[in-house]
Design a protein around this motif. Sequence first.
Motif, PDB file in Angstrom:
ATOM      1  N   GLY A   1      20.272 -14.261  27.806  1.00  0.00           N
ATOM      2  CA  GLY A   1      20.658 -13.125  26.988  1.00  0.00           C
ATOM      3  C   GLY A   1      19.510 -12.695  26.089  1.00  0.00           C
ATOM      4  N   LEU A   2      19.674 -11.565  25.427  1.00  0.00           N
ATOM      5  CA  LEU A   2      18.668 -11.066  24.491  1.00  0.00           C
ATOM      6  C   LEU A   2      19.283 -10.933  23.104  1.00  0.00           C
ATOM      7  CD1 LEU A   2      16.913  -8.258  26.588  1.00  0.00           C
ATOM      8  CD2 LEU A   2      16.050 -10.545  26.067  1.00  0.00           C
ATOM      9  N   PRO A   3      18.489 -11.140  22.060  1.00  0.00           N
ATOM     10  CA  PRO A   3      19.013 -10.963  20.704  1.00  0.00           C
ATOM     11  C   PRO A   3      19.589  -9.564  20.513  1.00  0.00           C
ATOM     12  CG  PRO A   3      16.854 -12.009  20.656  1.00  0.00           C
ATOM     13  CD  PRO A   3      17.077 -11.561  22.055  1.00  0.00           C
ATOM     14  N   LYS A   4      20.632  -9.460  19.717  1.00  0.00           N
ATOM     15  CA  LYS A   4      21.279  -8.182  19.459  1.00  0.00           C
ATOM     16  C   LYS A   4      20.271  -7.179  18.887  1.00  0.00           C
ATOM     17  CE  LYS A   4      25.206  -6.123  17.023  1.00  0.00           C
ATOM     18  NZ  LYS A   4      26.342  -6.388  16.085  1.00  0.00           N
ATOM     19  N   GLY A   5      20.317  -5.964  19.414  1.00  0.00           N
ATOM     20  CA  GLY A   5      19.431  -4.914  18.921  1.00  0.00           C
ATOM     21  C   GLY A   5      18.011  -5.003  19.423  1.00  0.00           C
ATOM     22  N   THR A   6      17.792  -5.776  20.503  1.00  0.00           N
ATOM     23  CA  THR A   6      16.441  -6.005  21.007  1.00  0.00           C
ATOM     24  C   THR A   6      16.370  -5.757  22.510  1.00  0.00           C
ATOM     25  OG1 THR A   6      16.081  -7.720  19.337  1.00  0.00           O
ATOM     26  CG2 THR A   6      14.580  -7.692  21.197  1.00  0.00           C
ATOM     27  N   VAL A   7      15.317  -5.086  22.940  1.00  0.00           N
ATOM     28  CA  VAL A   7      14.995  -4.969  24.362  1.00  0.00           C
ATOM     29  C   VAL A   7      13.573  -5.483  24.548  1.00  0.00           C
ATOM     30  CG1 VAL A   7      16.542  -3.001  24.652  1.00  0.00           C
ATOM     31  CG2 VAL A   7      14.117  -2.601  24.179  1.00  0.00           C
ATOM     32  N   LEU A   8      13.170  -5.685  25.786  1.00  0.00           N
ATOM     33  CA  LEU A   8      11.842  -6.239  26.052  1.00  0.00           C
ATOM     34  C   LEU A   8      10.915  -5.169  26.615  1.00  0.00           C
ATOM     35  CD1 LEU A   8      12.677  -9.712  27.667  1.00  0.00           C
ATOM     36  CD2 LEU A   8      12.304  -9.146  25.252  1.00  0.00           C
ATOM     37  N   ASN A   9       9.724  -5.109  26.061  1.00  0.00           N
ATOM     38  CA  ASN A   9       8.660  -4.257  26.581  1.00  0.00           C
ATOM     39  C   ASN A   9       7.649  -5.161  27.280  1.00  0.00           C
ATOM     40  OD1 ASN A   9       6.829  -2.227  27.122  1.00  0.00           O
ATOM     41  ND2 ASN A   9       6.020  -2.135  25.041  1.00  0.00           N
ATOM     42  N   VAL A  10       7.648  -5.119  28.605  1.00  0.00           N
ATOM     43  CA  VAL A  10       6.809  -6.014  29.405  1.00  0.00           C
ATOM     44  C   VAL A  10       5.689  -5.206  30.055  1.00  0.00           C
ATOM     45  CG1 VAL A  10       6.721  -7.597  31.358  1.00  0.00           C
ATOM     46  CG2 VAL A  10       8.744  -7.553  29.861  1.00  0.00           C
TER      47      VAL A  10
ATOM     48  N   VAL B   1       0.519 -11.461  31.208  1.00  0.00           N
ATOM     49  CA  VAL B   1       1.628 -10.530  31.019  1.00  0.00           C
ATOM     50  C   VAL B   1       2.053 -10.583  29.555  1.00  0.00           C
ATOM     51  CG1 VAL B   1       4.029 -10.013  31.635  1.00  0.00           C
ATOM     52  CG2 VAL B   1       2.431 -10.855  33.388  1.00  0.00           C
ATOM     53  N   SER B   2       2.241  -9.425  28.936  1.00  0.00           N
ATOM     54  CA  SER B   2       2.696  -9.383  27.549  1.00  0.00           C
ATOM     55  C   SER B   2       4.179  -9.033  27.507  1.00  0.00           C
ATOM     56  CB  SER B   2       1.896  -8.360  26.739  1.00  0.00           C
ATOM     57  OG  SER B   2       2.170  -7.044  27.175  1.00  0.00           O
ATOM     58  N   VAL B   3       4.916  -9.767  26.685  1.00  0.00           N
ATOM     59  CA  VAL B   3       6.347  -9.507  26.469  1.00  0.00           C
ATOM     60  C   VAL B   3       6.556  -9.280  24.983  1.00  0.00           C
ATOM     61  CG1 VAL B   3       8.693 -10.399  26.701  1.00  0.00           C
ATOM     62  CG2 VAL B   3       6.960 -10.980  28.425  1.00  0.00           C
ATOM     63  N   VAL B   4       6.902  -8.057  24.615  1.00  0.00           N
ATOM     64  CA  VAL B   4       7.106  -7.705  23.213  1.00  0.00           C
ATOM     65  C   VAL B   4       8.585  -7.424  22.981  1.00  0.00           C
ATOM     66  CG1 VAL B   4       6.571  -6.094  21.354  1.00  0.00           C
ATOM     67  CG2 VAL B   4       4.787  -6.765  22.971  1.00  0.00           C
ATOM     68  N   PRO B   5       9.271  -8.240  22.167  1.00  0.00           N
ATOM     69  CA  PRO B   5      10.642  -7.904  21.794  1.00  0.00           C
ATOM     70  C   PRO B   5      10.620  -6.660  20.907  1.00  0.00           C
ATOM     71  CG  PRO B   5       9.876  -9.831  20.577  1.00  0.00           C
ATOM     72  CD  PRO B   5       8.796  -9.488  21.542  1.00  0.00           C
ATOM     73  N   THR B   6      11.329  -5.646  21.319  1.00  0.00           N
ATOM     74  CA  THR B   6      11.255  -4.337  20.664  1.00  0.00           C
ATOM     75  C   THR B   6      12.626  -3.957  20.129  1.00  0.00           C
ATOM     76  OG1 THR B   6       9.513  -3.676  22.207  1.00  0.00           O
ATOM     77  CG2 THR B   6      10.642  -1.919  21.026  1.00  0.00           C
ATOM     78  N   GLN B   7      12.666  -3.560  18.849  1.00  0.00           N
ATOM     79  CA  GLN B   7      13.936  -3.173  18.245  1.00  0.00           C
ATOM     80  C   GLN B   7      14.016  -1.662  18.090  1.00  0.00           C
ATOM     81  OE1 GLN B   7      13.850  -5.304  14.524  1.00  0.00           O
ATOM     82  NE2 GLN B   7      12.810  -3.647  13.447  1.00  0.00           N
ATOM     83  N   PHE B   8      15.243  -1.143  18.114  1.00  0.00           N
ATOM     84  CA  PHE B   8      15.428   0.295  17.961  1.00  0.00           C
ATOM     85  C   PHE B   8      16.015   0.660  16.609  1.00  0.00           C
ATOM     86  CE2 PHE B   8      18.411  -1.692  20.878  1.00  0.00           C
ATOM     87  CZ  PHE B   8      19.622  -1.581  20.213  1.00  0.00           C
ATOM     88  N   ASP B   9      16.206  -0.321  15.718  1.00  0.00           N
ATOM     89  CA  ASP B   9      16.477  -0.037  14.311  1.00  0.00           C
ATOM     90  C   ASP B   9      15.132   0.250  13.658  1.00  0.00           C
ATOM     91  OD1 ASP B   9      16.985   0.013  11.606  1.00  0.00           O
ATOM     92  OD2 ASP B   9      17.842  -2.000  11.507  1.00  0.00           O
ATOM     93  N   LEU B  10      14.870   1.516  13.332  1.00  0.00           N
ATOM     94  CA  LEU B  10      13.561   1.917  12.816  1.00  0.00           C
ATOM     95  C   LEU B  10      13.440   1.782  11.300  1.00  0.00           C
ATOM     96  CD1 LEU B  10      12.881   5.080  15.025  1.00  0.00           C
ATOM     97  CD2 LEU B  10      12.262   2.695  15.444  1.00  0.00           C
ATOM     98  N   THR B  11      14.459   1.214  10.664  1.00  0.00           N
ATOM     99  CA  THR B  11      14.407   1.031   9.220  1.00  0.00           C
ATOM    100  C   THR B  11      13.252   0.117   8.823  1.00  0.00           C
ATOM    101  OG1 THR B  11      16.820   1.185   9.165  1.00  0.00           O
ATOM    102  CG2 THR B  11      15.723   0.350   7.183  1.00  0.00           C
ATOM    103  N   ALA B  12      12.444   0.543   7.861  1.00  0.00           N
ATOM    104  CA  ALA B  12      11.398  -0.322   7.303  1.00  0.00           C
ATOM    105  C   ALA B  12      12.036  -1.153   6.191  1.00  0.00           C
ATOM    106  CB  ALA B  12      10.244   0.512   6.766  1.00  0.00           C
ATOM    107  N   HIS B  13      12.715  -2.224   6.589  1.00  0.00           N
ATOM    108  CA  HIS B  13      13.517  -3.004   5.645  1.00  0.00           C
ATOM    109  C   HIS B  13      12.682  -3.543   4.482  1.00  0.00           C
ATOM    110  CE1 HIS B  13      17.242  -3.076   8.039  1.00  0.00           C
ATOM    111  NE2 HIS B  13      16.441  -3.117   9.099  1.00  0.00           N
ATOM    112  N   HIS B  14      11.429  -3.865   4.736  1.00  0.00           N
ATOM    113  CA  HIS B  14      10.599  -4.473   3.694  1.00  0.00           C
ATOM    114  C   HIS B  14      10.237  -3.493   2.584  1.00  0.00           C
ATOM    115  CE1 HIS B  14       7.764  -2.506   6.396  1.00  0.00           C
ATOM    116  NE2 HIS B  14       6.860  -2.547   5.442  1.00  0.00           N
ATOM    117  N   THR B  15      10.493  -2.207   2.772  1.00  0.00           N
ATOM    118  CA  THR B  15      10.148  -1.217   1.744  1.00  0.00           C
ATOM    119  C   THR B  15      11.342  -0.783   0.901  1.00  0.00           C
ATOM    120  OG1 THR B  15      10.569   0.742   3.124  1.00  0.00           O
ATOM    121  CG2 THR B  15       8.402  -0.314   3.313  1.00  0.00           C
TER     122      THR B  15
END
Length: 259
Positions: free
Chosen positions: A161-170, A234-248
């Motif tokens: 499975g994949l973490p919620k809110g995450t897709v993979l960019n391979v 091969v690069s595998v980047v977990p990519t999220q689609f929540d674009l909120t900059a939470h740290h700001t």
Amino acid sequence: MEKPLILVTNDDGITAPGLRNLIQVMKEIGEVVVVAPDSPQSGMGHAITVDNTLYSSKVVVDKEKGAPLEYSCSGTPADCVKLALQELLDRRPNIVVSGINHGSNSSINVIYSGTMSAAIEAGIEGIPAIGFSLCDYSWNADFSGCHKAIKKITCEALEQGLPKGTVLNVNIPKTDGKSPKGIKICRQARANWKEKFDKRISPNGKEYYWLTGEFELLDKGEDTDIHALRNGFVSVVPTQFDLTAHHTIHQLNNWNLNE
């Protein structure tokens, strides 16, 4: 046991060699249904069709025995996934895979990618999804070296499975049919495009422009997708689609907005 249902799509069009290669790999894993654009849709990002009609029809591209059910779609990659989930499939897919894209979608390229937007659309619906790209823009690229890594990553995503809110960019380095050195989990490299427009004059005297540019890497980290690809991995980047900059958020809460 019921085989996993795999929805396959892309942004290069339903006849693209990259898509045909991805179908062959997915047929080894589960039941495949293809819903892909009827023409190239590269660089469309997450565009969807809202002010025009959308058409889809069954097509036969592969006449071999056991060929999957395929639909062409007049819309974008995101449209293809939406239409598949809402109208064309008789059950929810276990995973959505997009690609194999002809060209890199590493680093900042992910923002513009139709390949990845198809995966993101599936992720928004809570379906595990992966976008696959080969760092070779040639229509006649050799995809055979990709197959083992693609199958391994897809099977792991189905099993783990994949973490919620995450897709993979391979992204897969150009290896001319040879297997990459390995697979690395990475972060997206900081980079930009130094863009310019090539201004020209048409035969009837009107000005027109061609977008050109050079890729500018701003990141020297050894944990990035660009570093992995340049070193044959091969690069595998977990990519999220929540674009909120939470740290700001804390910083912005100090603004005097309500006085």
